[in-house]
Design an enzyme around this catalytic site. Structure first.
Site, PDB file in Angstrom:
ATOM      1  N   ILE A 175      -8.434   8.113   8.558  1.00 18.39           N
ATOM      2  CA  ILE A 175      -9.763   8.689   8.342  1.00 18.39           C
ATOM      3  C   ILE A 175     -10.810   7.605   8.625  1.00 18.39           C
ATOM      4  CG2 ILE A 175     -11.243   9.892   6.658  1.00 18.39           C
ATOM      5  CD1 ILE A 175      -8.522  11.368   7.270  1.00 18.39           C
ATOM      6  N   TYR A 206       0.833  -1.211   0.000  1.00 19.48           N
ATOM      7  CA  TYR A 206       0.000   0.000   0.000  1.00 19.48           C
ATOM      8  C   TYR A 206       0.870   1.264   0.000  1.00 19.48           C
ATOM      9  CZ  TYR A 206      -3.732   3.190   1.603  1.00 19.48           C
ATOM     10  OH  TYR A 206      -4.624   4.223   1.726  1.00 19.48           O
TER      11      TYR A 206
END
Ligand code: NAP
Length: 247
Positions: A188, A155
């Site tokens: 988030i 990632y």
């Protein structure tokens, strides 16, 4: 009368992408979104976006890794609305594992969706932005693309790749009045982070200077600023939105 502008948000059905779509809808944009899940409730999303103020809404199943599906998607948007003013490359996935346990499928898939997907969609859209000699492209990177994170080699590599991609793009397209910027969110609250155990989330929050995770709405505000002419002198930048994690 001002012409209606059009935005394409990849992966705009949930999380950050959905809040970005709603934010632009509030300004009367035509909102186009693609997604991959079979069970997406497109009817209620379309209703929500129209109630928020979208001039028109186009929801199409198209995988960012499939250049044929993306070409068709872009052609459909251009036929309907004539232009794409703002592109938000938001579609992304994680397949976390420590490097020693990470198999090639986990590595390849994340690079394919996050990085190659950004390339495929951007290439298809910039053709039309170049004709119009105007456009703004916003790519979703991540703080881990800047600072790295154990368990996320795949990632982080994809998100660091997006930063290099964005800066090169900004240099290539500046002469055509097309801007390209990356946003690098911290943690988030979305489906992507909901898989983290509560104690890990608490531990993460305690290490963030603002002592909490961010919201998708907060990221949407930044993405909106970068898409609009209020940011007309900003290109090639990576803007962190992370409660002060990186400074
Ligand atoms: P999310 O809630 O998991 O939503 C991901 C979205 O991407 C969904 O709409 C999904 O569509 C779509 N998608 C996934 N694979 C796709 C593909 N191959 N083609 C088209 N669409 C695809 O994610 P999020 O948390 O909102 O994250 C949005 C972006 O911000 C991602 O790029 C992510 O890496 C980045 N980001 C997130 C965080 C965070 O803490 N959440 C932090 C930094 C960066 P379906 O609904 O059809 O599956």
């Amino acid at each position: 009368m001002e012409e209606t502008k059009t935005i394409l948000v990849t992966g705009g059905t949930r999380g950050i992408g959905k809040q970005v779509a709603l934010k632009y809808a509030q300004s009367g944009y035509n909102v186009a979104i693609n997604y991959v899940s079979e069970n997406t409730d497109t009817k209620s999303l379309e209703k929500e976006l129209k109630e928020a103020g979208a001039k028109d809404v186009l929801l199409i199943k198209a995988n960012v890794t499939n250049s044929e599906e993306i070409s068709k998607l872009i052609e459909e948007i251009i036929t309907k609305y004539g232009a794409i003013d703002v592109l938000v490359n938001n579609a992304g996935i994680t397949k976390d594992n420590l490097l020693m346990r990470m198999n090639e499928e986990e590595f390849d898939k994340v690079i394919e969706v996050n990085l190659k997907g950004t390339y495929i969609v951007t290439k298809a859209v910039t053709k039309y932005m170049m004709k119009k000699r105007k456009g703004s492209i916003i790519n979703l990177s991540s703080v881990v693309g800047v600072a790295g994170n154990a368990g996320q080699c795949n990632y982080s590599a994809s998100k660091a790749g997006i930063i290099g991609f964005t800066k090169s793009l900004a240099k290539e397209l500046a002469s055509r009045n097309i801007r390209a910027n990356a946003v690098a969110p911290g943690f988030i609250e979305t489906d992507m982070t909901s898989v983290l155990p509560e104690n890990i989330k608490e531990n993460i929050s305690s290490q963030i200077p603002l002592k909490r995770m961010g919201t998708a709405k907060e990221v949407a505000e930044l993405v909106y600023f970068l898409g609009e002419d209020t940011s007309s002198y900003i290109t090639g930048q990576v803007i962190n939105i992370d409660g002060g994690m990186l400074m």
